[in-house]
Design an enzyme around this catalytic site. Structure first.
Site, PDB file in Angstrom:
ATOM      1  N   SER A  51     -25.931 -20.681 -45.486  1.00 56.36           N
ATOM      2  CA  SER A  51     -26.520 -20.031 -46.668  1.00 56.36           C
ATOM      3  C   SER A  51     -27.119 -18.687 -46.270  1.00 56.36           C
ATOM      4  O   SER A  51     -27.492 -18.481 -45.100  1.00 56.36           O
ATOM      5  CB  SER A  51     -27.620 -20.922 -47.247  1.00 56.36           C
ATOM      6  OG  SER A  51     -28.318 -20.250 -48.267  1.00 56.36           O
ATOM      7  N   TYR A  63     -35.735 -25.482 -46.528  1.00 55.85           N
ATOM      8  CA  TYR A  63     -34.313 -25.182 -46.774  1.00 55.85           C
ATOM      9  C   TYR A  63     -33.848 -24.029 -45.876  1.00 55.85           C
ATOM     10  O   TYR A  63     -32.783 -24.120 -45.256  1.00 55.85           O
ATOM     11  CB  TYR A  63     -34.080 -24.865 -48.255  1.00 55.85           C
ATOM     12  CG  TYR A  63     -32.616 -24.625 -48.575  1.00 55.85           C
ATOM     13  CD1 TYR A  63     -31.672 -25.645 -48.404  1.00 55.85           C
ATOM     14  CD2 TYR A  63     -32.170 -23.384 -49.015  1.00 55.85           C
ATOM     15  CE1 TYR A  63     -30.322 -25.429 -48.678  1.00 55.85           C
ATOM     16  CE2 TYR A  63     -30.823 -23.161 -49.291  1.00 55.85           C
ATOM     17  CZ  TYR A  63     -29.907 -24.185 -49.117  1.00 55.85           C
ATOM     18  OH  TYR A  63     -28.566 -23.962 -49.386  1.00 55.85           O
TER      19      TYR A  63
HETATM   20  N1  NAP Z   1     -25.211 -22.813 -54.836  1.00 48.35           N
HETATM   21  C1  NAP Z   1     -25.835 -21.987 -54.007  1.00 48.35           C
HETATM   22  O1  NAP Z   1     -26.530 -21.042 -54.440  1.00 48.35           O
HETATM   23  C2  NAP Z   1     -25.681 -22.172 -52.511  1.00 48.35           C
HETATM   24  C3  NAP Z   1     -25.868 -21.055 -51.714  1.00 48.35           C
HETATM   25  C4  NAP Z   1     -25.732 -21.196 -50.333  1.00 48.35           C
HETATM   26  C5  NAP Z   1     -25.404 -22.408 -49.790  1.00 48.35           C
HETATM   27  N2  NAP Z   1     -25.228 -23.492 -50.591  1.00 48.35           N
HETATM   28  C6  NAP Z   1     -24.854 -24.748 -49.927  1.00 48.35           C
HETATM   29  O2  NAP Z   1     -23.553 -25.100 -50.370  1.00 48.35           O
HETATM   30  C7  NAP Z   1     -23.352 -26.504 -50.221  1.00 48.35           C
HETATM   31  C8  NAP Z   1     -22.781 -27.066 -51.515  1.00 48.35           C
HETATM   32  O3  NAP Z   1     -23.719 -26.886 -52.542  1.00 48.35           O
HETATM   33  P1  NAP Z   1     -23.303 -26.506 -54.033  1.00 48.35           P
HETATM   34  O4  NAP Z   1     -23.869 -25.195 -54.335  1.00 48.35           O
HETATM   35  O5  NAP Z   1     -21.857 -26.733 -54.258  1.00 48.35           O
HETATM   36  O6  NAP Z   1     -24.212 -27.565 -54.835  1.00 48.35           O
HETATM   37  P2  NAP Z   1     -23.849 -28.919 -55.600  1.00 48.35           P
HETATM   38  O7  NAP Z   1     -22.957 -28.619 -56.759  1.00 48.35           O
HETATM   39  O8  NAP Z   1     -25.163 -29.569 -55.871  1.00 48.35           O
HETATM   40  O9  NAP Z   1     -23.035 -29.762 -54.530  1.00 48.35           O
HETATM   41  C9  NAP Z   1     -23.643 -30.423 -53.448  1.00 48.35           C
HETATM   42  C10 NAP Z   1     -22.677 -31.459 -52.912  1.00 48.35           C
HETATM   43  O10 NAP Z   1     -23.272 -32.079 -51.770  1.00 48.35           O
HETATM   44  C11 NAP Z   1     -23.164 -33.475 -51.912  1.00 48.35           C
HETATM   45  N3  NAP Z   1     -24.211 -34.174 -51.195  1.00 48.35           N
HETATM   46  C12 NAP Z   1     -25.554 -33.979 -51.274  1.00 48.35           C
HETATM   47  N4  NAP Z   1     -26.206 -34.864 -50.496  1.00 48.35           N
HETATM   48  C13 NAP Z   1     -25.247 -35.632 -49.907  1.00 48.35           C
HETATM   49  C14 NAP Z   1     -25.288 -36.726 -49.010  1.00 48.35           C
HETATM   50  N5  NAP Z   1     -26.424 -37.234 -48.549  1.00 48.35           N
HETATM   51  N6  NAP Z   1     -24.118 -37.270 -48.618  1.00 48.35           N
HETATM   52  C15 NAP Z   1     -22.943 -36.783 -49.081  1.00 48.35           C
HETATM   53  N7  NAP Z   1     -22.833 -35.763 -49.945  1.00 48.35           N
HETATM   54  C16 NAP Z   1     -23.988 -35.200 -50.360  1.00 48.35           C
HETATM   55  C17 NAP Z   1     -23.211 -33.725 -53.410  1.00 48.35           C
HETATM   56  O11 NAP Z   1     -22.550 -34.951 -53.706  1.00 48.35           O
HETATM   57  P3  NAP Z   1     -23.251 -36.320 -54.169  1.00 48.35           P
HETATM   58  O12 NAP Z   1     -24.540 -35.970 -54.847  1.00 48.35           O
HETATM   59  O13 NAP Z   1     -22.236 -36.925 -55.065  1.00 48.35           O
HETATM   60  O14 NAP Z   1     -23.435 -37.085 -52.897  1.00 48.35           O
HETATM   61  C18 NAP Z   1     -22.394 -32.553 -53.919  1.00 48.35           C
HETATM   62  O15 NAP Z   1     -21.019 -32.859 -53.886  1.00 48.35           O
HETATM   63  C19 NAP Z   1     -24.715 -27.074 -49.809  1.00 48.35           C
HETATM   64  O16 NAP Z   1     -24.737 -27.252 -48.412  1.00 48.35           O
HETATM   65  C20 NAP Z   1     -25.684 -25.964 -50.215  1.00 48.35           C
HETATM   66  O17 NAP Z   1     -26.866 -25.998 -49.458  1.00 48.35           O
HETATM   67  C21 NAP Z   1     -25.346 -23.396 -51.936  1.00 48.35           C
END
Ligand code: NAP
Length: 283
Positions: free
Chosen positions: A170, A183
């Site tokens: 991130s 975070y």
């Molecule tokens: N959106 C942003 O602004 C942003 C920016 C930088 C980085 N990120 C990173 O990108 C990644 C994906 O996030 P996203 O933005 O796509 O958000 P999201 O739509 O909330 O997706 C998060 C995913 O992680 C899974 N997850 C969470 N806890 C888990 C666990 N204990 N075991 C297995 N799966 C788990 C969730 O699935 P379940 O709940 O079904 O398990 C979901 O599929 C994360 O690492 C996040 O920190 C996001």
């Protein structure tokens, strides 16, 4: 289809929404074979169907909780069985024993891309008001989850075959903001894990990359604000954030570079996010 990712096995954690689900569709469109994990299996079922519709050669899903070593190990055993049993991994039948048959099938197939994407943020309280359970969950998923998944899946990754580990970091791993201590700390750890792995895997031909997005509209903020979608929406008010598809397209590009090319780190921000504390918002 001429993609270098066609028929290749791609394992995506956190494939039930956001970047992970978009990546499943994008690698599907390349004709890859998908192994998808997350806790919400009903969502995975839907994403699997979408990936197959997009063109995936195969797509399978299984429950995965990256915060638990037993779940990670069980998931990777399942993934290994899918790879071994796939018709793509079939080898000509000889009187060899079962063990060596399995080994040669693994050599024929093998995991090509591991995407450590599962994770997220919980809460936006300053350290003085932080909650143990939020801190623990963020460390368990974003940090220990990456370590566990990588340890378990490494034996499936073929050496000198252009395979990759793509960790989702991130912008928060590079820059900090108030309320983001745990975070930002977790994502900084992810970046250091990625760098360490690159040293440890030197000579194997396995590529290691950290893809680090800034502001992106997924379910990320809904999760962070524990279901308060009105508050989550405010995060993106007046801006044009990144989309899950923007990141998925980049993951496909990184994984399809020639085998001698390693993209160490990519920091991707929307144009409106000039810096962590400078986000342009239209009135
Ligand atoms: N959106 C942003 O602004 C942003 C920016 C930088 C980085 N990120 C990173 O990108 C990644 C994906 O996030 P996203 O933005 O796509 O958000 P999201 O739509 O909330 O997706 C998060 C995913 O992680 C899974 N997850 C969470 N806890 C888990 C666990 N204990 N075991 C297995 N799966 C788990 C969730 O699935 P379940 O709940 O079904 O398990 C979901 O599929 C994360 O690492 C996040 O920190 C996001």
């Amino acid at each position: 289809m001429n993609s270098s990712l066609k028929d290749k096995w791609v394992l995506i954690t956190g494939a039930s929404s956001g970047f992970g689900a978009a990546a499943a569709r994008a690698f599907g469109a390349e004709g890859s074979r998908l192994l998808l994990g997350a806790r919400r299996v009903e969502r995975l079922d839907r994403v699997t169907a979408e990936a197959l519709k997009a063109g995936a050669a195969e797509a399978h899903f299984h429950f995965l909780d990256v915060s638990k070593t037993s779940s990670v190990e069980e998931f990777v055993r399942w993934a290994r069985d899918r790879i071994v049993q796939s018709p793509s991994s079939a080898v000509k039948s000889t009187p060899e024993d079962k063990k060596s048959k399995v080994q040669s099938r693994e050599a024929a197939g093998g995991l090509h891309v591991l995407i450590n994407n599962a994770g997220g943020a919980l809460g936006l309280e300053p350290v003085a008001e932080g909650k143990d359970e939020d801190w623990e969950t963020m460390m368990q998923t974003n940090v220990l989850g990456v370590l566990r998944m990588t340890r378990a899946a490494l034996p499936l990754l073929r050496h000198n075959a252009g395979s990759s580990i793509l960790n989702i970091g991130s912008y928060a791993g590079h820059a900090v903001y108030e309320g983001g201590a745990a975070y930002c700390g977790a994502k900084a750890a992810e970046l250091q894990i990625t760098r360490t792995l690159r040293l440890e895997l030197s000579g194997t031909g396995i590529r290691v990359c950290s893809i680090d997005p800034g502001l992106a509209e997924t379910e990320f903020s809904i999760v962070r604000f524990k279901g308060d979608s009105a508050r989550a929406k405010k995060t993106y008010e007046g801006t044009q954030p990144l989309t899950a598809e923007d990141i998925a397209e980049i993951l496909v590009w990184v994984a399809s570079r020639p085998p001698h090319v390693n993209i160490d780190n990519m920091l991707i921000k929307c144009v409106d996010q000039a810096a962590m504390h400078k986000v342009f918002r239209r009135k």
